[in-house]
Design a protein around this motif. Structure first.
Motif, mmCIF file in Angstrom:
data_model
loop_
_atom_site.group_PDB
_atom_site.id
_atom_site.type_symbol
_atom_site.label_atom_id
_atom_site.label_comp_id
_atom_site.label_asym_id
_atom_site.label_seq_id
_atom_site.Cartn_x
_atom_site.Cartn_y
_atom_site.Cartn_z
ATOM 1 N N GLN A 1 0.813 -1.215 0.000
ATOM 2 C CA GLN A 1 0.000 0.000 0.000
ATOM 3 C C GLN A 1 0.849 1.268 0.000
ATOM 4 O OE1 GLN A 1 -1.198 -2.631 2.131
ATOM 5 N NE2 GLN A 1 -2.671 -3.053 0.513
ATOM 6 N N GLY A 2 2.157 1.135 -0.087
ATOM 7 C CA GLY A 2 3.034 2.301 -0.033
ATOM 8 C C GLY A 2 2.913 3.167 -1.279
ATOM 9 N N ASP A 3 3.037 4.461 -1.090
ATOM 10 C CA ASP A 3 3.000 5.426 -2.189
ATOM 11 C C ASP A 3 4.403 5.511 -2.787
ATOM 12 O OD1 ASP A 3 2.476 7.449 -3.953
ATOM 13 O OD2 ASP A 3 2.056 8.969 -2.440
ATOM 14 N N VAL A 4 4.609 4.846 -3.907
ATOM 15 C CA VAL A 4 5.938 4.773 -4.512
ATOM 16 C C VAL A 4 6.181 5.877 -5.544
ATOM 17 C CG1 VAL A 4 6.220 2.303 -4.098
ATOM 18 C CG2 VAL A 4 5.162 3.086 -6.221
ATOM 19 N N ARG A 5 5.271 6.848 -5.631
ATOM 20 C CA ARG A 5 5.459 7.930 -6.610
ATOM 21 C C ARG A 5 6.772 8.658 -6.391
ATOM 22 N NH1 ARG A 5 0.342 11.592 -5.933
ATOM 23 N NH2 ARG A 5 0.767 11.043 -3.778
ATOM 24 N N ILE A 6 7.189 8.815 -5.150
ATOM 25 C CA ILE A 6 8.415 9.548 -4.854
ATOM 26 C C ILE A 6 9.637 8.867 -5.454
ATOM 27 C CG2 ILE A 6 8.827 8.465 -2.610
ATOM 28 C CD1 ILE A 6 9.508 12.126 -3.566
ATOM 29 N N LEU A 7 9.573 7.566 -5.635
ATOM 30 C CA LEU A 7 10.717 6.849 -6.196
ATOM 31 C C LEU A 7 10.905 7.136 -7.677
ATOM 32 C CD1 LEU A 7 10.415 3.442 -4.326
ATOM 33 C CD2 LEU A 7 11.824 5.428 -3.757
ATOM 34 N N LYS A 8 9.921 7.758 -8.320
ATOM 35 C CA LYS A 8 10.077 8.165 -9.725
ATOM 36 C C LYS A 8 11.027 9.354 -9.851
ATOM 37 C CE LYS A 8 5.657 8.615 -10.603
ATOM 38 N NZ LYS A 8 4.400 8.844 -11.329
ATOM 39 N N LEU A 9 11.344 9.984 -8.737
ATOM 40 C CA LEU A 9 12.254 11.124 -8.744
ATOM 41 C C LEU A 9 13.691 10.604 -8.758
ATOM 42 C CD1 LEU A 9 12.380 14.246 -8.642
ATOM 43 C CD2 LEU A 9 12.560 14.042 -6.172
ATOM 44 N N THR A 10 14.187 10.317 -9.948
ATOM 45 C CA THR A 10 15.563 9.846 -10.093
ATOM 46 C C THR A 10 16.507 11.024 -9.882
ATOM 47 O OG1 THR A 10 15.578 10.264 -12.473
ATOM 48 C CG2 THR A 10 14.859 8.062 -11.747
ATOM 49 N N LYS A 11 17.790 10.762 -9.845
ATOM 50 C CA LYS A 11 18.752 11.852 -9.626
ATOM 51 C C LYS A 11 18.709 12.860 -10.765
ATOM 52 C CE LYS A 11 21.662 9.342 -6.534
ATOM 53 N NZ LYS A 11 22.917 9.264 -5.874
ATOM 54 N N ASP A 12 18.540 12.372 -12.004
ATOM 55 C CA ASP A 12 18.433 13.302 -13.132
ATOM 56 C C ASP A 12 17.170 14.145 -13.035
ATOM 57 O OD1 ASP A 12 20.819 12.439 -14.243
ATOM 58 O OD2 ASP A 12 19.846 10.893 -15.463
ATOM 59 N N GLU A 13 16.063 13.506 -12.666
ATOM 60 C CA GLU A 13 14.810 14.240 -12.510
ATOM 61 C C GLU A 13 14.898 15.227 -11.343
ATOM 62 O OE1 GLU A 13 12.107 14.279 -14.473
ATOM 63 O OE2 GLU A 13 13.188 12.945 -15.822
ATOM 64 N N GLU A 14 15.615 14.851 -10.307
ATOM 65 C CA GLU A 14 15.800 15.762 -9.173
ATOM 66 C C GLU A 14 16.569 17.000 -9.611
ATOM 67 O OE1 GLU A 14 18.129 16.034 -4.920
ATOM 68 O OE2 GLU A 14 17.587 14.050 -5.668
ATOM 69 N N LYS A 15 17.581 16.827 -10.436
ATOM 70 C CA LYS A 15 18.336 17.978 -10.943
ATOM 71 C C LYS A 15 17.433 18.893 -11.759
ATOM 72 C CE LYS A 15 22.766 15.609 -11.114
ATOM 73 N NZ LYS A 15 23.797 15.027 -11.972
ATOM 74 N N ARG A 16 16.558 18.308 -12.571
ATOM 75 C CA ARG A 16 15.626 19.108 -13.363
ATOM 76 C C ARG A 16 14.640 19.848 -12.457
ATOM 77 N NH1 ARG A 16 12.614 15.585 -17.279
ATOM 78 N NH2 ARG A 16 11.590 17.553 -17.709
ATOM 79 N N LEU A 17 14.166 19.173 -11.414
ATOM 80 C CA LEU A 17 13.239 19.793 -10.474
ATOM 81 C C LEU A 17 13.905 20.951 -9.747
ATOM 82 C CD1 LEU A 17 10.562 19.917 -8.881
ATOM 83 C CD2 LEU A 17 11.516 18.172 -7.355
ATOM 84 N N VAL A 18 15.120 20.752 -9.287
ATOM 85 C CA VAL A 18 15.854 21.805 -8.573
ATOM 86 C C VAL A 18 16.089 23.002 -9.501
ATOM 87 C CG1 VAL A 18 18.098 22.377 -7.560
ATOM 88 C CG2 VAL A 18 16.884 20.328 -6.825
ATOM 89 N N ALA A 19 16.466 22.734 -10.744
ATOM 90 C CA ALA A 19 16.677 23.826 -11.701
ATOM 91 C C ALA A 19 15.379 24.591 -11.943
ATOM 92 C CB ALA A 19 17.225 23.278 -13.013
ATOM 93 N N ARG A 20 14.280 23.867 -12.026
ATOM 94 C CA ARG A 20 12.973 24.508 -12.235
ATOM 95 C C ARG A 20 12.580 25.348 -11.025
ATOM 96 N NH1 ARG A 20 9.322 27.206 -12.774
ATOM 97 N NH2 ARG A 20 7.272 26.761 -13.640
ATOM 98 N N LEU A 21 12.841 24.846 -9.824
ATOM 99 C CA LEU A 21 12.520 25.598 -8.607
ATOM 100 C C LEU A 21 13.389 26.845 -8.474
ATOM 101 C CD1 LEU A 21 11.941 22.693 -6.082
ATOM 102 C CD2 LEU A 21 10.215 24.244 -7.021
ATOM 103 N N GLU A 22 14.614 26.776 -8.951
ATOM 104 C CA GLU A 22 15.492 27.945 -8.901
ATOM 105 C C GLU A 22 15.050 29.025 -9.884
ATOM 106 O OE1 GLU A 22 19.394 26.390 -9.595
ATOM 107 O OE2 GLU A 22 19.656 25.811 -7.497
ATOM 108 N N ALA A 23 14.260 28.643 -10.880
ATOM 109 C CA ALA A 23 13.830 29.585 -11.913
ATOM 110 C C ALA A 23 12.385 30.045 -11.726
ATOM 111 C CB ALA A 23 13.998 28.932 -13.283
#
Length: 133
Positions: free
Chosen positions: A28-50
């Motif tokens: 029953q665990g919410d595994v959506r967070i595991l879709k955030l790979t290191k590359d996707e995390e870099k993209r997310l951080v760049a988007r948040l900085e902008a």
């Protein structure tokens, strides 16, 4: 054909307390967070900085919650707010959320607030800190 979605690789032993393995074992665990790979995390951080506005920040909050299950809390701290450090940016505890990610997301938002102070002012105004001045 089933396309597999890449999931985040496990952290080195002792380096993180995210609970990735327990999350993978829980049916029953919410595994959506595991879709955030290191590359996707870099993209997310760049988007948040902008970020360009408070509405943009709110849209990113909603998008992170919908796609990854990340709940973000942004509010002025109860103490005096003199700089963007006085704005509390916290992620709700969540199994599978890596320690580095828990630090990177608020840091990226702070960098965005420092480069665009009007977003910080809008956050303060949304919490009625200016009191109709």
């Amino acid at each position: 054909m089933n396309a597999t979605i890449p999931i985040r690789k496990e952290c080195p032993p002792g380096a993180c307390d995210c609970g990735r393995e327990a999350l993978l074992r829980d049916p029953q665990g919410d595994v959506r967070i595991l879709k955030l790979t290191k590359d996707e995390e870099k993209r997310l951080v760049a988007r948040l900085e902008a970020l360009s506005s408070l509405d943009d920040l709110k849209a990113m909050e909603q998008r992170m919650h919908a796609q990854l299950g990340i709940v973000l809390h942004i509010a002025p701290s109860p103490n005096e707010v003199r700089t963007v450090r006085g704005i509390a940016i916290k992620l709700q505890e969540q199994p599978g959320l890596c320690r580095k990610t828990r630090q990177a997301i608020p840091a990226a938002i702070r960098r965005s607030l420092e480069s665009r102070p009007e977003i910080a002012y809008a956050i303060l105004d949304a919490h009625d800190l200016f009191g109709g001045l």
